[in-house]
Design a protein around this motif. Structure first.
Motif, PDB file in Angstrom:
ATOM      1  N   ASP A   1       0.812  -1.210   0.000  1.00 34.29           N
ATOM      2  CA  ASP A   1       0.000   0.000   0.000  1.00 34.29           C
ATOM      3  C   ASP A   1       0.852   1.269   0.000  1.00 34.29           C
ATOM      4  N   PHE A   2       2.098   1.174  -0.491  1.00 33.67           N
ATOM      5  CA  PHE A   2       3.004   2.325  -0.441  1.00 33.67           C
ATOM      6  C   PHE A   2       2.417   3.526  -1.180  1.00 33.67           C
ATOM      7  N   GLN A   3       1.932   3.317  -2.405  1.00 32.43           N
ATOM      8  CA  GLN A   3       1.420   4.429  -3.195  1.00 32.43           C
ATOM      9  C   GLN A   3       0.219   5.080  -2.521  1.00 32.43           C
ATOM     10  N   GLU A   4      -0.626   4.276  -1.934  1.00 35.11           N
ATOM     11  CA  GLU A   4      -1.803   4.824  -1.252  1.00 35.11           C
ATOM     12  C   GLU A   4      -1.392   5.652  -0.040  1.00 35.11           C
ATOM     13  N   GLN A   5      -0.409   5.162   0.719  1.00 33.86           N
ATOM     14  CA  GLN A   5      -0.001   5.860   1.930  1.00 33.86           C
ATOM     15  C   GLN A   5       0.813   7.115   1.629  1.00 33.86           C
ATOM     16  N   ILE A   6       1.736   7.030   0.663  1.00 35.72           N
ATOM     17  CA  ILE A   6       2.585   8.187   0.374  1.00 35.72           C
ATOM     18  C   ILE A   6       1.780   9.297  -0.283  1.00 35.72           C
ATOM     19  N   ALA A   7       0.671   8.918  -0.952  1.00 37.16           N
ATOM     20  CA  ALA A   7      -0.185   9.936  -1.564  1.00 37.16           C
ATOM     21  C   ALA A   7      -0.826  10.832  -0.522  1.00 37.16           C
ATOM     22  N   LYS A   8      -0.922  10.352   0.711  1.00 35.91           N
ATOM     23  CA  LYS A   8      -1.487  11.168   1.783  1.00 35.91           C
ATOM     24  C   LYS A   8      -0.411  11.710   2.727  1.00 35.91           C
ATOM     25  N   ALA A   9       0.703  10.986   2.873  1.00 35.06           N
ATOM     26  CA  ALA A   9       1.690  11.336   3.904  1.00 35.06           C
ATOM     27  C   ALA A   9       2.911  12.074   3.359  1.00 35.06           C
ATOM     28  N   ALA A  10       2.991  12.295   2.032  1.00 34.24           N
ATOM     29  CA  ALA A  10       4.168  12.969   1.467  1.00 34.24           C
ATOM     30  C   ALA A  10       4.352  14.343   2.121  1.00 34.24           C
ATOM     31  N   LEU A  11       5.588  14.625   2.519  1.00 29.53           N
ATOM     32  CA  LEU A  11       5.883  15.814   3.326  1.00 29.53           C
ATOM     33  C   LEU A  11       7.018  16.608   2.687  1.00 29.53           C
ATOM     34  N   MET A  12       6.903  17.943   2.734  1.00 25.64           N
ATOM     35  CA  MET A  12       8.035  18.777   2.308  1.00 25.64           C
ATOM     36  C   MET A  12       8.515  19.603   3.496  1.00 25.64           C
ATOM     37  N   ILE A  13       9.849  19.665   3.634  1.00 21.06           N
ATOM     38  CA  ILE A  13      10.501  20.314   4.762  1.00 21.06           C
ATOM     39  C   ILE A  13      11.262  21.533   4.244  1.00 21.06           C
ATOM     40  N   VAL A  14      11.022  22.678   4.864  1.00 27.56           N
ATOM     41  CA  VAL A  14      11.704  23.922   4.492  1.00 27.56           C
ATOM     42  C   VAL A  14      12.188  24.596   5.783  1.00 27.56           C
ATOM     43  N   ARG A  15      13.375  25.163   5.702  1.00 25.20           N
ATOM     44  CA  ARG A  15      13.904  25.913   6.865  1.00 25.20           C
ATOM     45  C   ARG A  15      13.871  27.401   6.543  1.00 25.20           C
ATOM     46  N   ILE A  16      13.163  28.139   7.407  1.00 25.96           N
ATOM     47  CA  ILE A  16      13.022  29.584   7.245  1.00 25.96           C
ATOM     48  C   ILE A  16      13.562  30.250   8.511  1.00 25.96           C
ATOM     49  N   GLN A  17      14.157  31.402   8.348  1.00 21.78           N
ATOM     50  CA  GLN A  17      14.588  32.145   9.535  1.00 21.78           C
ATOM     51  C   GLN A  17      13.366  32.423  10.412  1.00 21.78           C
ATOM     52  N   PRO A  18      13.412  32.081  11.700  1.00 20.43           N
ATOM     53  CA  PRO A  18      12.235  32.250  12.564  1.00 20.43           C
ATOM     54  C   PRO A  18      11.621  33.639  12.515  1.00 20.43           C
ATOM     55  N   ASP A  19      12.441  34.689  12.366  1.00 18.65           N
ATOM     56  CA  ASP A  19      11.879  36.038  12.353  1.00 18.65           C
ATOM     57  C   ASP A  19      11.157  36.348  11.045  1.00 18.65           C
ATOM     58  N   GLU A  20      11.263  35.460  10.043  1.00 18.89           N
ATOM     59  CA  GLU A  20      10.563  35.660   8.778  1.00 18.89           C
ATOM     60  C   GLU A  20       9.233  34.901   8.732  1.00 18.89           C
ATOM     61  N   ILE A  21       8.954  34.111   9.770  1.00 18.44           N
ATOM     62  CA  ILE A  21       7.685  33.380   9.823  1.00 18.44           C
ATOM     63  C   ILE A  21       6.608  34.303  10.377  1.00 18.44           C
ATOM     64  N   LYS A  22       5.558  34.548   9.584  1.00 18.31           N
ATOM     65  CA  LYS A  22       4.531  35.527   9.945  1.00 18.31           C
ATOM     66  C   LYS A  22       3.440  34.921  10.824  1.00 18.31           C
ATOM     67  N   ASP A  23       3.149  33.661  10.643  1.00 18.89           N
ATOM     68  CA  ASP A  23       2.046  33.015  11.356  1.00 18.89           C
ATOM     69  C   ASP A  23       2.551  32.466  12.685  1.00 18.89           C
ATOM     70  N   LYS A  24       1.924  32.887  13.793  1.00 23.41           N
ATOM     71  CA  LYS A  24       2.394  32.469  15.111  1.00 23.41           C
ATOM     72  C   LYS A  24       2.242  30.971  15.324  1.00 23.41           C
ATOM     73  N   ARG A  25       1.106  30.415  14.899  1.00 17.67           N
ATOM     74  CA  ARG A  25       0.926  28.977  15.098  1.00 17.67           C
ATOM     75  C   ARG A  25       1.930  28.189  14.278  1.00 17.67           C
ATOM     76  N   GLU A  26       2.230  28.660  13.077  1.00 15.13           N
ATOM     77  CA  GLU A  26       3.245  27.990  12.259  1.00 15.13           C
ATOM     78  C   GLU A  26       4.582  27.979  12.984  1.00 15.13           C
ATOM     79  N   LEU A  27       4.904  29.064  13.618  1.00 12.38           N
ATOM     80  CA  LEU A  27       6.164  29.141  14.358  1.00 12.38           C
ATOM     81  C   LEU A  27       6.160  28.172  15.533  1.00 12.38           C
TER      82      LEU A  27
END
Length: 349
Positions: free
Chosen positions: A235-261
């Protein structure tokens, strides 16, 4: 015949070339109906009873097949594959649904045909053409003929056939009702939940190793999947279609949304890779603006502001995954996505 022959003499003779020569029969004449021959059921009531029981048996088999169809739909999982000769490897659910529904429909048809051929009247009655607008006496004759047909069919007299036919016809539509379940999501959490859960490590899609904070550079884009998911899984294709994740590193002072931070770790944010428009995988990242672009229909999301939609047809932001660091120093999920992944659906809260 010479060229000087008058034209009227060139015409064929009526006596020799008319529609019919004298003494000949019309080959297109109406031959009439052949003499009616009674069937064994017309003269032997025991044979008629046997045919009646045969028809009733076919209708009963149709009823049982419909019940088996419903039971198969509930009992067999959709992903169960079995080997059936001579079809090879097939889904046991699809095979069971096809066989049972085919038997149910075939038995109704076979029962109706056998009923018509052995018990209903088979006497042919000619009827001359009439005007499109039927006079009252013709309409009365049609109703009379219909009543006589009902009487000759034995529909009112042969209660066993009538009752089993009603049973078969009443149960067969339930097959379609059961299939309506596939027209939309079932009332479960299949569209709301993914493999991500508290304590699941983030695994780099390229190296297949756990991600550490120092592995994610500022401005980089990394793709991850849950720990425990393997490309060899059925069931790899079925699971990765929902769980695929992208990771980005942003300077904390550039994050505008408090909950995101609050849901990030040292400026490392994790969002679903699946576009909320039609589910295409997002793969284009603008380092200076922190925007990600879906290549299918150009929906654009701002990862520094809660992944909100700033352009395109997408209807809502990308779901965020709350992350932290475990005792081994690896990035881990602190739960599942905050919203269902992918395109919107009518049950969405």
């Amino acid at each position: 015949m010479s060229q000087d022959t008058p034209p009227e003499e060139k015409l064929p003779s009526e006596q020799t070339h008319g529609p019919l020569a004298r003494g000949e029969e019309d080959p297109f004449a109406d031959p009439g109906l052949p003499p009616h021959l009674p069937r064994i059921q017309d003269i032997d009531e025991r044979a008629a009873k046997r045919s009646e029981r045969t028809v009733a048996l076919l209708f009963v088999i149709s009823m049982l097949a419909t019940i088996a169809f419903i039971a198969s739909y509930v009992a067999f999982p959709i992903d169960k594959i079995v080997y059936i000769f001579p079809f090879g490897h097939v889904s046991i659910l699809n095979f069971a649904l096809g066989i049972t529904l085919g038997i149910a429909l075939f038995c109704i048809g076979a029962g109706a045909v056998h009923w018509a051929r052995t018990l209903m009247s088979d006497r042919e009655v000619p009827d001359d053409r009439h005007a499109i607008e039927s006079p009252p006496e013709v309409r009365a004759k049609v109703m009379q003929d219909f009543s006589e047909g009902v009487a000759e069919s034995g529909f009112g007299r042969r209660k066993l056939i009538r009752n089993t036919l009603f049973g078969a016809m009443a149960l067969v539509p339930l097959s379609g009702v059961m299939l309506l379940r596939d027209l939309g999501p079932l009332p479960e959490k299949k569209l709301r939940a993914t493999m991500w859960a508290k304590g699941k490590q983030l695994i780099n899609m390229n190296t297949k190793q756990p991600l550490r904070p120092e592995d994610v550079a500022v401005g980089s884009l990394t793709f991850a999947m849950p720990d425990g998911l393997k490309e060899t899984d059925e069931d790899f294709q079925e699971q990765i279609a929902k769980a695929a994740l992208m990771i980005v590193r942003i300077q904390p002072d550039e994050i505008k949304d408090k909950r995101e931070l609050d849901w990030s770790h040292q400026g490392i944010v994790a969002y679903s890779k699946i576009c909320t428009h039609v589910g295409c995988p997002i793969s284009l990242y603008e380092q200076q603006t922190h925007h990600v672009l879906c290549p299918c229909h150009q929906s654009t999301f701002d990862l520094s502001d809660g992944a909100k939609v700033i352009f395109g047809p997408a209807g809502h932001p990308l779901p965020q995954l709350r992350i932290g660091v475990n005792g081994q120093g690896n990035l881990e999920a602190l739960g599942d996505f905050d919203q269902p992944v992918g395109p919107a659906f009518w049950e969405r809260g």
